[in-house]
Design an enzyme around this catalytic site. Sequence first.
Site, PDB file in Angstrom:
ATOM      1  N   LYS A   1       0.750  -1.175   0.024  1.00 49.53           N
ATOM      2  CA  LYS A   1       0.141  -0.056  -0.020  1.00 49.53           C
ATOM      3  C   LYS A   1       0.916   1.153   0.021  1.00 49.53           C
ATOM      4  O   LYS A   1       2.007   1.230   0.225  1.00 49.53           O
ATOM      5  CB  LYS A   1      -0.860  -0.075   1.220  1.00 49.53           C
TER       6      LYS A   1
ATOM      7  N   TYR B   1      15.038  29.864   8.107  1.00 52.71           N
ATOM      8  CA  TYR B   1      13.955  30.580   8.676  1.00 52.71           C
ATOM      9  C   TYR B   1      13.978  30.813  10.065  1.00 52.71           C
ATOM     10  O   TYR B   1      13.964  29.724  10.866  1.00 52.71           O
ATOM     11  CB  TYR B   1      12.515  29.798   8.220  1.00 52.71           C
TER      12      TYR B   1
HETATM   13  C1  LIG Z   1      -0.225  -2.026   6.976  1.00 52.37           C
HETATM   14  C2  LIG Z   1      -0.562  -3.396   7.158  1.00 52.37           C
HETATM   15  C3  LIG Z   1       0.161  -4.311   7.586  1.00 52.37           C
HETATM   16  C4  LIG Z   1       1.771  -4.409   7.347  1.00 52.37           C
HETATM   17  O1  LIG Z   1       2.184  -3.613   8.546  1.00 52.37           O
HETATM   18  P1  LIG Z   1       3.970  -3.276   8.559  1.00 52.37           P
HETATM   19  O2  LIG Z   1       3.997  -2.904  10.122  1.00 52.37           O
HETATM   20  O3  LIG Z   1       4.116  -2.178   7.617  1.00 52.37           O
HETATM   21  O4  LIG Z   1       4.468  -4.698   8.541  1.00 52.37           O
HETATM   22  C5  LIG Z   1      -0.414  -5.737   7.878  1.00 52.37           C
HETATM   23  N1  LIG Z   1      -1.771  -5.639   7.926  1.00 52.37           N
HETATM   24  C6  LIG Z   1      -2.601  -4.641   7.823  1.00 52.37           C
HETATM   25  C7  LIG Z   1      -4.024  -4.826   8.018  1.00 52.37           C
HETATM   26  C8  LIG Z   1      -1.918  -3.492   7.326  1.00 52.37           C
HETATM   27  O5  LIG Z   1      -3.074  -2.428   7.229  1.00 52.37           O
END
Ligand SMILES: *Cc1c(COP(=O)(O)O)cnc(C)c1O
Length: 358
Positions: free
Chosen positions: A35, A254
């Site tokens: 994702k 800044y």
């Molecule tokens: C993002 C996600 C993962 C992976 O998590 P990580 O900490 O990046 O390994 C696993 N399961 C679900 C439902 C997620 O949303």
Amino acid sequence: MSRPTVARIDTRAIRANGELARALAPDSRLMACLKADAYGTGIATAAGALTGIADGFAVACIEEALALRACGAREPVLLLQGPHTRDEIEEAFAKRLSLCLSDARHLEWLAQVSPEQRPDCWIKIDTGMHRLGFAPESAADVYAAVKTLLQRPAILCTHFAAADKADREATETQLDVFDKATRKLGAATSCANSAAVFAYPESHRDWIRPGYMLYGGNPFDHERDGVDALQASMELSAEVIAIRTIPAGDRVGYGGRWRAARPSRIATIAAGYGDGYPRHAADGTPVRIGALRSPLAGRVSMDMITVDVTDNPDATVGARAILWGRDPGVDEIADQAGTIGYELLAGMPKRVPRVTAR
Ligand SMILES: *Cc1c(COP(=O)(O)O)cnc(C)c1O
């Protein structure tokens, strides 16, 4: 000549991290989380790197799933957030996507589409994260209801809220709640995110679902053996575009946050928060130029940062500055900015070209 600010993506590192996940959970199948554009590395790049290693890919939404299919991925693809409309169920079926059902609405929609157009499904149980999922007490009923709707049995899953912490109690409780709710059903199951792949072998089950570790990030908020084997998959770098010497007492950037305690050489580097470098990075955050780390000096601008290179002879105009990668790691930079490496990777803007190294 284009702007010398790039994110170099190391596909061999992604492969090696995938193989490490496999080795840690040898009896489980690997659902690689891709994702947020594969945590900023590029969904097509990461999917390509993991071909033959991952047994499936998980994404948040249908747009990401379609991007995976468009780049030719043939593996099973799971939509973690489930369908947002009834039409998405039919679309998921057409593209051979699996859906994670987490709400009564999802069951109604599933019943409304014709039986031969129902995709494979996972069922999420809320064991304590309290974000998505069916109550543990209803797991058996939901599982039975889905069984009457689908040809193939659903996979039961849950998600951990605190597997990255040293304290094990919350995760052990979640796993216990999950087991009590699902044990009798004889279904395939999935629980483990990256941290649990390392720290909770008893949670590996049929499918592990790591994300962050595949990109070389350390999922833990504390020291943990074994994570040193992870390899950074993204190196964000830019060039030194100016150097100046300022007298003691002068201020940089800044708001004049940083003040020179001695006559100082200041390097200006062509990357800022518009390139995904965190605006809240503190003075002293390390930037590697040549062999040495030099401290950030002054607030992060949109397109530039300033670094105190008084003690770094490698810092010359045109030198490459490593903002994160192998050294310093993205987790160290995130820590200096009061955030987590996940946010930095997932927030990498399109403006920064991804250059793939194989
Ligand atoms: C993002 C996600 C993962 C992976 O998590 P990580 O900490 O990046 O390994 C696993 N399961 C679900 C439902 C997620 O949303």
